[in-house]
Design a protein around this motif. Structure first.
Motif, mmCIF file in Angstrom:
data_model
loop_
_atom_site.group_PDB
_atom_site.id
_atom_site.type_symbol
_atom_site.label_atom_id
_atom_site.label_comp_id
_atom_site.label_asym_id
_atom_site.label_seq_id
_atom_site.Cartn_x
_atom_site.Cartn_y
_atom_site.Cartn_z
ATOM 1 N N ILE A 34 3.829 -3.407 9.760
ATOM 2 C CA ILE A 34 3.266 -3.126 8.445
ATOM 3 C C ILE A 34 1.770 -3.396 8.490
ATOM 4 C CG2 ILE A 34 3.233 -3.850 6.020
ATOM 5 C CD1 ILE A 34 6.196 -4.320 6.231
ATOM 6 N N ARG A 35 1.017 -2.516 7.869
ATOM 7 C CA ARG A 35 -0.432 -2.672 7.775
ATOM 8 C C ARG A 35 -0.806 -2.871 6.316
ATOM 9 N NH1 ARG A 35 -3.681 -1.373 11.957
ATOM 10 N NH2 ARG A 35 -2.623 -0.655 13.811
ATOM 11 N N VAL A 36 -1.911 -3.573 6.070
ATOM 12 C CA VAL A 36 -2.404 -3.815 4.715
ATOM 13 C C VAL A 36 -3.849 -3.347 4.646
ATOM 14 C CG1 VAL A 36 -2.959 -5.566 2.997
ATOM 15 C CG2 VAL A 36 -0.859 -5.750 4.314
ATOM 16 N N TYR A 37 -4.106 -2.483 3.671
ATOM 17 C CA TYR A 37 -5.465 -2.008 3.415
ATOM 18 C C TYR A 37 -5.933 -2.610 2.095
ATOM 19 C CZ TYR A 37 -9.367 1.029 2.318
ATOM 20 O OH TYR A 37 -10.611 1.496 2.000
ATOM 21 N N LYS A 38 -7.113 -3.221 2.100
ATOM 22 C CA LYS A 38 -7.658 -3.865 0.913
ATOM 23 C C LYS A 38 -8.791 -3.011 0.354
ATOM 24 C CE LYS A 38 -6.792 -8.428 2.811
ATOM 25 N NZ LYS A 38 -7.389 -9.697 3.240
ATOM 26 N N PHE A 39 -8.799 -2.856 -0.973
ATOM 27 C CA PHE A 39 -9.911 -2.171 -1.629
ATOM 28 C C PHE A 39 -10.171 -2.838 -2.976
ATOM 29 C CE2 PHE A 39 -6.182 -0.021 -3.205
ATOM 30 C CZ PHE A 39 -6.472 0.311 -4.514
ATOM 31 N N ARG A 40 -11.379 -2.627 -3.483
ATOM 32 C CA ARG A 40 -11.777 -3.253 -4.741
ATOM 33 C C ARG A 40 -11.939 -2.186 -5.816
ATOM 34 N NH1 ARG A 40 -12.692 -8.279 -4.163
ATOM 35 N NH2 ARG A 40 -14.115 -8.879 -5.791
ATOM 36 N N PHE A 41 -11.553 -2.566 -7.035
ATOM 37 C CA PHE A 41 -11.745 -1.709 -8.200
ATOM 38 C C PHE A 41 -12.017 -2.619 -9.385
ATOM 39 C CE2 PHE A 41 -10.050 0.473 -11.941
ATOM 40 C CZ PHE A 41 -10.801 1.627 -11.900
ATOM 41 N N ASN A 42 -13.155 -2.418 -10.050
ATOM 42 C CA ASN A 42 -13.558 -3.257 -11.190
ATOM 43 C C ASN A 42 -13.494 -4.746 -10.878
ATOM 44 O OD1 ASN A 42 -14.135 -1.097 -12.779
ATOM 45 N ND2 ASN A 42 -12.261 -1.199 -13.982
ATOM 46 N N ARG A 43 -14.112 -5.143 -9.797
ATOM 47 C CA ARG A 43 -14.181 -6.542 -9.361
ATOM 48 C C ARG A 43 -12.813 -7.167 -9.124
ATOM 49 N NH1 ARG A 43 -17.674 -9.311 -13.698
ATOM 50 N NH2 ARG A 43 -16.550 -7.857 -14.990
ATOM 51 N N GLN A 44 -11.805 -6.350 -8.908
ATOM 52 C CA GLN A 44 -10.442 -6.809 -8.626
ATOM 53 C C GLN A 44 -10.060 -6.293 -7.242
ATOM 54 O OE1 GLN A 44 -8.403 -8.563 -10.948
ATOM 55 N NE2 GLN A 44 -7.174 -8.877 -9.135
ATOM 56 N N GLU A 45 -9.482 -7.154 -6.420
ATOM 57 C CA GLU A 45 -9.079 -6.736 -5.079
ATOM 58 C C GLU A 45 -7.605 -6.310 -5.097
ATOM 59 O OE1 GLU A 45 -9.960 -8.148 -0.641
ATOM 60 O OE2 GLU A 45 -9.019 -9.677 -1.884
ATOM 61 N N TYR A 46 -7.337 -5.147 -4.523
ATOM 62 C CA TYR A 46 -5.981 -4.606 -4.439
ATOM 63 C C TYR A 46 -5.573 -4.543 -2.974
ATOM 64 C CZ TYR A 46 -6.411 -3.262 -9.298
ATOM 65 O OH TYR A 46 -6.560 -3.292 -10.653
ATOM 66 N N LEU A 47 -4.334 -4.860 -2.704
ATOM 67 C CA LEU A 47 -3.788 -4.787 -1.355
ATOM 68 C C LEU A 47 -2.697 -3.728 -1.354
ATOM 69 C CD1 LEU A 47 -4.955 -7.726 -1.673
ATOM 70 C CD2 LEU A 47 -3.454 -8.314 0.190
ATOM 71 N N MET A 48 -2.808 -2.807 -0.421
ATOM 72 C CA MET A 48 -1.859 -1.717 -0.311
ATOM 73 C C MET A 48 -1.146 -1.845 1.025
ATOM 74 S SD MET A 48 -2.752 2.267 -0.967
ATOM 75 C CE MET A 48 -4.084 2.259 0.205
ATOM 76 N N ALA A 49 0.164 -2.077 0.992
ATOM 77 C CA ALA A 49 0.947 -2.242 2.218
ATOM 78 C C ALA A 49 1.585 -0.912 2.580
ATOM 79 C CB ALA A 49 2.023 -3.298 2.023
ATOM 80 N N TYR A 50 1.527 -0.574 3.865
ATOM 81 C CA TYR A 50 2.100 0.684 4.335
ATOM 82 C C TYR A 50 2.557 0.553 5.773
ATOM 83 C CZ TYR A 50 -2.379 1.475 6.647
ATOM 84 O OH TYR A 50 -3.488 1.350 7.444
ATOM 85 N N ARG A 51 3.453 1.450 6.158
ATOM 86 C CA ARG A 51 3.877 1.546 7.555
ATOM 87 C C ARG A 51 3.101 2.676 8.194
ATOM 88 N NH1 ARG A 51 9.626 1.076 5.823
ATOM 89 N NH2 ARG A 51 10.126 -1.114 6.114
ATOM 90 N N SER A 52 2.617 2.435 9.386
ATOM 91 C CA SER A 52 1.893 3.473 10.114
ATOM 92 C C SER A 52 2.828 4.631 10.425
ATOM 93 C CB SER A 52 1.325 2.912 11.416
ATOM 94 O OG SER A 52 0.365 1.933 11.129
ATOM 95 N N PRO A 53 2.273 5.841 10.485
ATOM 96 C CA PRO A 53 3.122 6.992 10.797
ATOM 97 C C PRO A 53 3.653 6.928 12.219
ATOM 98 C CG PRO A 53 0.818 7.631 10.727
ATOM 99 C CD PRO A 53 0.883 6.207 10.288
ATOM 100 N N ARG A 54 4.862 7.429 12.386
ATOM 101 C CA ARG A 54 5.472 7.513 13.718
ATOM 102 C C ARG A 54 5.629 8.981 14.058
ATOM 103 N NH1 ARG A 54 9.498 4.032 11.210
ATOM 104 N NH2 ARG A 54 8.516 2.008 11.118
ATOM 105 N N GLY A 55 5.033 9.386 15.154
ATOM 106 C CA GLY A 55 5.111 10.791 15.536
ATOM 107 C C GLY A 55 4.377 11.656 14.526
ATOM 108 N N ASP A 56 5.054 12.661 13.995
ATOM 109 C CA ASP A 56 4.427 13.543 13.013
ATOM 110 C C ASP A 56 4.846 13.200 11.578
ATOM 111 O OD1 ASP A 56 7.026 14.294 13.508
ATOM 112 O OD2 ASP A 56 6.634 16.436 13.313
ATOM 113 N N LEU A 57 5.421 12.005 11.366
ATOM 114 C CA LEU A 57 5.796 11.565 10.024
ATOM 115 C C LEU A 57 4.570 11.028 9.294
ATOM 116 C CD1 LEU A 57 9.100 9.626 10.796
ATOM 117 C CD2 LEU A 57 8.871 11.911 9.823
ATOM 118 N N PRO A 58 4.519 11.162 7.956
ATOM 119 C CA PRO A 58 3.376 10.637 7.201
ATOM 120 C C PRO A 58 3.471 9.126 7.030
ATOM 121 C CG PRO A 58 4.975 11.598 5.718
ATOM 122 C CD PRO A 58 5.474 11.862 7.118
ATOM 123 N N PRO A 59 2.368 8.480 6.634
ATOM 124 C CA PRO A 59 2.431 7.047 6.338
ATOM 125 C C PRO A 59 3.390 6.794 5.181
ATOM 126 C CG PRO A 59 0.150 7.793 6.416
ATOM 127 C CD PRO A 59 1.006 8.999 6.482
#
Length: 81
Positions: free
Chosen positions: A48-73
């Motif tokens: 599992i990977r976590v991407y962090k981004f900020r919006f209105n001085r609030q930090e959001y964490l988005m967890a996702y699985r990396s794609p395998r082969g030609d499957l999407p995230p």
């Protein structure tokens, strides 16, 4: 490539205000373009990977699985701190 959203992720995005929805869409597009951008987790969260981004001085964490082969995230959950 169309991402795959798990139910908690989709519900959170649906209930969010429009500006936040657009910020999440931008983050999802960025992750789809470069899936290795997120921080790789270890231990029980291996694969599992976590991407962090900020919006209105609030930090959001988005967890996702990396794609395998030609499957999407696969986006699992979004949380904020």
């Amino acid at each position: 490539m169309k991402p795959n959203y798990k139910r908690p992720f989709a519900q959170y995005v649906k209930k969010a205000h429009k500006p936040l929805q657009l910020a999440i869409e931008d983050a999802v597009e960025l992750v789809c373009e470069t899936p290795q951008i997120g921080e790789l987790k270890a231990g029980n969260l291996t694969g599992i990977r976590v991407y962090k981004f900020r919006f209105n001085r609030q930090e959001y964490l988005m967890a996702y699985r990396s794609p395998r082969g030609d499957l999407p995230p696969e986006f699992l959950i979004i949380d904020f701190y």
